[in-house]
Structures are given as C-alpha cells and as structure tokens.
Write a protein that holds these residues in place. Structure first.
Motif, short mmCIF file in Angstrom:
data_model
loop_
_atom_site.label_atom_id
_atom_site.label_comp_id
_atom_site.label_asym_id
_atom_site.label_seq_id
_atom_site.Cartn_x
_atom_site.Cartn_y
_atom_site.Cartn_z
N THR A 1 4.00 -13.32 43.85
CA THR A 1 4.81 -14.07 42.89
C THR A 1 4.07 -15.33 42.44
O THR A 1 3.37 -15.96 43.22
CB THR A 1 6.16 -14.48 43.50
N SER B 1 8.49 -13.23 37.93
CA SER B 1 8.08 -14.61 38.09
C SER B 1 9.22 -15.43 38.68
O SER B 1 10.39 -15.07 38.54
CB SER B 1 7.66 -15.17 36.74
N THR B 2 8.89 -16.53 39.32
CA THR B 2 9.91 -17.31 40.00
C THR B 2 10.79 -18.09 39.04
O THR B 2 11.93 -18.40 39.37
CB THR B 2 9.26 -18.30 40.99
N ASN B 3 10.30 -18.39 37.85
CA ASN B 3 11.08 -19.19 36.90
C ASN B 3 11.72 -18.29 35.85
O ASN B 3 11.11 -17.34 35.37
CB ASN B 3 10.19 -20.21 36.20
N SER C 1 4.58 -18.85 39.59
CA SER C 1 5.53 -19.58 38.75
C SER C 1 4.94 -19.70 37.35
O SER C 1 3.73 -19.63 37.16
CB SER C 1 5.83 -20.96 39.33
#
Length: 180
Positions: free
Chosen positions: A36, A162-164, A38
C-alpha cells in the motif's frame, strides 16, 4: 548403462524441478510485503451535462467531465518480483437504483523502467463518466479511489487500494455549454 535419451530426460526433469523451486522461493520471499502507498489526489473543474443515452432506450443520462491532480510514489513497490503496475482511478457512489456504482475513469500501466513517481497535473478523464440515469446531479458523496494491480514475475496478482480516498460533492446545476 543408460542411453542418451534417459540421461537427457533425467537432466530435464531435474532442471524443471530446480526452476519450480526457485519460482516458489521468489514468490515466498515477497508474499508478505505491504504494497500500500499513500497518494495526494485533487479533483477540480467538475461539470455535469444531461445527455441522451442511446444504449438504454433513449433515456437521459448524466455525463460528468472533470480534471484531477495526482501525486503518488510507487518506487518502494518495485522489488525484484514486481514486473509492472496497472494503476486506475475509480469513482464510487450510491444511487436509488444501485447500491454500488463504480466507474473507472483513468488508467495507466507503470513499468519498472518508466518513471514510478507520478506527479500529474490537470489530467482529464480517459473514459466517460456516464451514469445510467440522472443521479450525479447534486450528489454529495462521490468517492475517488486510486487502485492498482501489482503484476509479479511469479505469484498471484494483487489488487491493492491506496490509503487515501477523496470525497467530492458534485455540482447542483447542469452545464449548458457544448464544450467541457
């Protein structure tokens, strides 16, 4: 003792066994890594037009056009078992007819030899953002998510998000100009 064909068969069988073991070791060495990353995503210049959808009995449909800025660094993902990435941007929203609507609006293949740090500014959508009705107007919860497939040399194909995420409200009026 042994003729030439049986010796060649033994050599080929041993070589295939060694190649299978090396492939399994390659997969096992990277299977537990975290893939992963960001990202920084901005969506701007959103316009919605009401157009005729000829694919569904001449009903009206909402067509959204937009531009986005994307900044993401994929360099830490490329280890010795990653061949390439298939990166795509998805717009997700709910409507009265469908609990989940997912529309892919942009994609790119990122290979090891190319630049793996993306800093894209003012990118237009690659594919149409067309709703199957009139559900985009005044929608206050359209979520944009960056997803990517990690394509390995050996092992399984990973689907990573993605984390965002970015939640964007859509306009309350239609755009009446022909250009977007």
């Amino acid at each position: 003792m042994h003729n030439l064909l049986s010796r060649a068969n033994s050599l080929l069988a041993f070589t295939l066994w060694v190649m299978a073991a090396v492939t399994a070791a390659c997969f096992l060495s990277t299977v537990f890594l975290d893939y992963t990353v960001s990202n920084h995503l901005e969506v701007n210049d959103i316009k919605i037009r009401n157009v005729r959808d000829y694919a569904t009995d001449d009903k009206q449909a909402d067509l959204a056009t937009l531009a986005f800025n994307l900044k993401v660094d994929f360099s830490r993902l490329f280890n010795w078992n990653v061949k390439q990435l298939f990166v795509y941007l998805v717009a997700e929203y709910k409507s009265a007819e469908n609990a989940v609507n997912q529309v892919v609006i942009w994609d790119r293949i990122v290979e090891r030899s190319e630049r793996v740090v993306m800093d894209e500014i003012g990118v237009k959508t690659k594919y149409y953002f067309l709703d199957d009705g009139a559900h985009l107007l005044k929608h206050d919860n359209v979520t944009f998510v960056l997803r990517y497939n990690v394509i390995p040399n050996a092992g399984y194909l990973r689907l990573v998000q993605s984390t965002n995420q970015l939640v964007v409200p859509f306009p309350t009026t239609y755009t009446t100009t022909r250009r977007s």
